[in-house]
Design a protein around this motif. Sequence first.
Motif, PDB file in Angstrom:
ATOM      1  N   ASP A  40      16.730 -15.242 -45.646  1.00 22.56           N
ATOM      2  CA  ASP A  40      15.960 -15.643 -46.826  1.00 22.56           C
ATOM      3  C   ASP A  40      16.873 -15.841 -48.035  1.00 22.56           C
ATOM      4  OD1 ASP A  40      13.665 -15.543 -45.363  1.00 22.56           O
ATOM      5  OD2 ASP A  40      13.017 -13.580 -46.088  1.00 22.56           O
ATOM      6  N   ASN A  41      17.817 -14.932 -48.208  1.00 27.70           N
ATOM      7  CA  ASN A  41      18.692 -15.035 -49.374  1.00 27.70           C
ATOM      8  C   ASN A  41      19.827 -16.023 -49.160  1.00 27.70           C
ATOM      9  OD1 ASN A  41      17.657 -13.112 -51.474  1.00 27.70           O
ATOM     10  ND2 ASN A  41      17.693 -11.767 -49.676  1.00 27.70           N
ATOM     11  N   TRP A  42      20.180 -16.271 -47.925  1.00 24.94           N
ATOM     12  CA  TRP A  42      21.090 -17.369 -47.600  1.00 24.94           C
ATOM     13  C   TRP A  42      20.439 -18.676 -48.067  1.00 24.94           C
ATOM     14  CZ3 TRP A  42      23.287 -17.828 -41.925  1.00 24.94           C
ATOM     15  CH2 TRP A  42      24.242 -18.835 -41.866  1.00 24.94           C
ATOM     16  N   ARG A  43      19.151 -18.832 -47.744  1.00 26.49           N
ATOM     17  CA  ARG A  43      18.413 -20.012 -48.159  1.00 26.49           C
ATOM     18  C   ARG A  43      18.306 -20.073 -49.691  1.00 26.49           C
ATOM     19  NH1 ARG A  43      14.640 -18.910 -45.330  1.00 26.49           N
ATOM     20  NH2 ARG A  43      14.995 -20.188 -43.483  1.00 26.49           N
ATOM     21  N   ARG A  44      18.081 -18.922 -50.297  1.00 30.40           N
ATOM     22  CA  ARG A  44      18.025 -18.852 -51.765  1.00 30.40           C
ATOM     23  C   ARG A  44      19.325 -19.354 -52.390  1.00 30.40           C
ATOM     24  NH1 ARG A  44      15.742 -12.935 -53.683  1.00 30.40           N
ATOM     25  NH2 ARG A  44      13.714 -13.586 -54.450  1.00 30.40           N
ATOM     26  N   LEU A  45      20.448 -18.918 -51.810  1.00 24.83           N
ATOM     27  CA  LEU A  45      21.750 -19.334 -52.337  1.00 24.83           C
ATOM     28  C   LEU A  45      21.927 -20.837 -52.204  1.00 24.83           C
ATOM     29  CD1 LEU A  45      24.587 -18.695 -53.420  1.00 24.83           C
ATOM     30  CD2 LEU A  45      25.307 -18.268 -51.060  1.00 24.83           C
ATOM     31  N   LEU A  46      21.558 -21.381 -51.050  1.00 24.56           N
ATOM     32  CA  LEU A  46      21.703 -22.830 -50.852  1.00 24.56           C
ATOM     33  C   LEU A  46      20.834 -23.605 -51.834  1.00 24.56           C
ATOM     34  CD1 LEU A  46      21.782 -23.013 -46.945  1.00 24.56           C
ATOM     35  CD2 LEU A  46      23.697 -23.222 -48.525  1.00 24.56           C
ATOM     36  N   GLN A  47      19.645 -23.090 -52.109  1.00 24.81           N
ATOM     37  CA  GLN A  47      18.779 -23.752 -53.087  1.00 24.81           C
ATOM     38  C   GLN A  47      19.394 -23.690 -54.485  1.00 24.81           C
ATOM     39  OE1 GLN A  47      15.143 -21.568 -52.484  1.00 24.81           O
ATOM     40  NE2 GLN A  47      14.506 -22.823 -50.730  1.00 24.81           N
ATOM     41  N   HIS A  48      20.035 -22.558 -54.784  1.00 21.85           N
ATOM     42  CA  HIS A  48      20.681 -22.419 -56.092  1.00 21.85           C
ATOM     43  C   HIS A  48      21.851 -23.388 -56.221  1.00 21.85           C
ATOM     44  CE1 HIS A  48      22.036 -20.618 -59.784  1.00 21.85           C
ATOM     45  NE2 HIS A  48      23.165 -20.200 -59.256  1.00 21.85           N
ATOM     46  N   THR A  49      22.568 -23.613 -55.127  1.00 19.68           N
ATOM     47  CA  THR A  49      23.730 -24.513 -55.196  1.00 19.68           C
ATOM     48  C   THR A  49      23.312 -25.970 -55.371  1.00 19.68           C
ATOM     49  OG1 THR A  49      23.798 -24.723 -52.778  1.00 19.68           O
ATOM     50  CG2 THR A  49      25.126 -22.980 -53.770  1.00 19.68           C
ATOM     51  N   GLU A  50      22.087 -26.293 -55.009  1.00 19.11           N
ATOM     52  CA  GLU A  50      21.635 -27.681 -55.174  1.00 19.11           C
ATOM     53  C   GLU A  50      21.674 -28.111 -56.634  1.00 19.11           C
ATOM     54  OE1 GLU A  50      17.810 -27.898 -53.395  1.00 19.11           O
ATOM     55  OE2 GLU A  50      18.563 -27.746 -51.330  1.00 19.11           O
ATOM     56  N   SER A  51      21.405 -27.147 -57.562  1.00 20.33           N
ATOM     57  CA  SER A  51      21.483 -27.487 -58.986  1.00 20.33           C
ATOM     58  C   SER A  51      22.886 -27.404 -59.535  1.00 20.33           C
ATOM     59  CB  SER A  51      20.608 -26.579 -59.841  1.00 20.33           C
ATOM     60  OG  SER A  51      19.953 -25.678 -59.120  1.00 20.33           O
ATOM     61  N   HIS A  52      23.839 -26.887 -58.709  1.00 19.57           N
ATOM     62  CA  HIS A  52      25.243 -26.752 -59.151  1.00 19.57           C
ATOM     63  C   HIS A  52      26.159 -27.203 -58.000  1.00 19.57           C
ATOM     64  CE1 HIS A  52      23.593 -24.273 -62.399  1.00 19.57           C
ATOM     65  NE2 HIS A  52      22.897 -23.678 -61.457  1.00 19.57           N
ATOM     66  N   PRO A  53      26.050 -28.482 -57.616  1.00 21.34           N
ATOM     67  CA  PRO A  53      26.765 -28.936 -56.417  1.00 21.34           C
ATOM     68  C   PRO A  53      28.283 -28.960 -56.548  1.00 21.34           C
ATOM     69  CG  PRO A  53      25.796 -30.792 -57.578  1.00 21.34           C
ATOM     70  CD  PRO A  53      25.306 -29.566 -58.266  1.00 21.34           C
ATOM     71  N   ASP A  54      28.794 -28.986 -57.772  1.00 19.49           N
ATOM     72  CA  ASP A  54      30.238 -29.132 -57.964  1.00 19.49           C
ATOM     73  C   ASP A  54      30.921 -27.863 -58.443  1.00 19.49           C
ATOM     74  OD1 ASP A  54      30.103 -31.824 -57.225  1.00 19.49           O
ATOM     75  OD2 ASP A  54      29.548 -32.408 -59.268  1.00 19.49           O
ATOM     76  N   SER A  55      30.281 -26.718 -58.251  1.00 17.78           N
ATOM     77  CA  SER A  55      30.891 -25.481 -58.708  1.00 17.78           C
ATOM     78  C   SER A  55      30.494 -24.334 -57.789  1.00 17.78           C
ATOM     79  CB  SER A  55      30.463 -25.161 -60.146  1.00 17.78           C
ATOM     80  OG  SER A  55      29.071 -24.916 -60.203  1.00 17.78           O
ATOM     81  N   ALA A  56      31.222 -23.251 -57.893  1.00 16.72           N
ATOM     82  CA  ALA A  56      30.861 -22.050 -57.152  1.00 16.72           C
ATOM     83  C   ALA A  56      29.545 -21.497 -57.696  1.00 16.72           C
ATOM     84  CB  ALA A  56      31.965 -21.006 -57.281  1.00 16.72           C
ATOM     85  N   ALA A  57      28.801 -20.810 -56.846  1.00 13.49           N
ATOM     86  CA  ALA A  57      27.517 -20.251 -57.263  1.00 13.49           C
ATOM     87  C   ALA A  57      27.279 -18.941 -56.537  1.00 13.49           C
ATOM     88  CB  ALA A  57      26.388 -21.237 -56.981  1.00 13.49           C
ATOM     89  N   CYS A  58      26.509 -18.064 -57.154  1.00 14.48           N
ATOM     90  CA  CYS A  58      26.194 -16.789 -56.513  1.00 14.48           C
ATOM     91  C   CYS A  58      24.864 -16.264 -57.015  1.00 14.48           C
ATOM     92  CB  CYS A  58      27.302 -15.760 -56.745  1.00 14.48           C
ATOM     93  SG  CYS A  58      27.587 -15.354 -58.484  1.00 14.48           S
TER      94      CYS A  58
END
Length: 309
Positions: free
Chosen positions: A144-162
């Motif tokens: 679930d949180n793996w999916r959450r992280l991937l969704q978060h990266t969609e708004s920040h495709p060119d940078s690290a995210a956590c």
Amino acid sequence: MDAGSREAAVNAIREIVSPEAREPTVPTRLAWVGTVEDKHASKALTMLSKARPLKDLNAEFIRRIVRNRESNRLEIVYGGDQAGAAEAGLTALRQVRIPQRFPATPEQWRWCSETVWPLSKPAPPPSPTLPANMSDASLSYVKDNWRRLLQHTESHPDSAACILIHPATNELIATCSGGSGAASAYMLAQPPPALCDPLDHCTMRLISKVAAVHKTRAEHTASKTRSKSDQYLLSGLDLFITEEPCVMCSMALLHSRVGRVFFLYPNTKFGGLVQRTIHCHPGLNHHYPTYHLLDPKVLAACDAEAAAT
């Protein structure tokens, strides 16, 4: 979660363990053993425990005396040399191999006991942090949180995210992205900006954000009523992050007492976890389980299965 989904999830999550735990065997070294008659065994053990304690061999975890299956005679581990063995009542001296360290896994313990030399301490328990030993609920939480992280990266495709998660409640504590540090620039295969703050990594940004919340809370809370866990910024919390944290960030997570770390992409040049294993270094005073999330396609497969049912 059915058996197929569970197997796919387990195979898609790899725990980053210490170098010692990655090997099927342990290093060995030579030691002298000698035969003793049964009636003299107790006296010999008493004398050797004082004159040649096993700690001198760094081998307190092995059995000092065993019965040889072939000769049916007792053999005692004497030491690294054979000087004085006759005075101790030992005969038929020979060299054998003993483990250099205590096994880190049940499999290593079994190998030592069966093929090298019997051990006096019980086998270490199977690691509860291994994906194969996780409950279905824990695996679902990770997905679930793996999916959450991937969704978060969609708004920040060119940078690290956590994202930072409370494992007991699955509450999203904080999110963060970006960072102009050299490690992030390296992972994106881009040159670092001309004016680059070497400390400005995504993990450091997240810790700073949590620190600000703690500071505000502390200003409104009497110090005597604060719990011990509040003294650490990330105590017991799980970090899901796109890049493996660098050495600096790995140590910052350690000092913040993070609970666990899950990352998507290894940082082969600056990473502090896969190669340097800071998270489980025996000389450090906090350890945190770390996982590499290998294949995001397992999430799509699980979604398809859930839709079918």
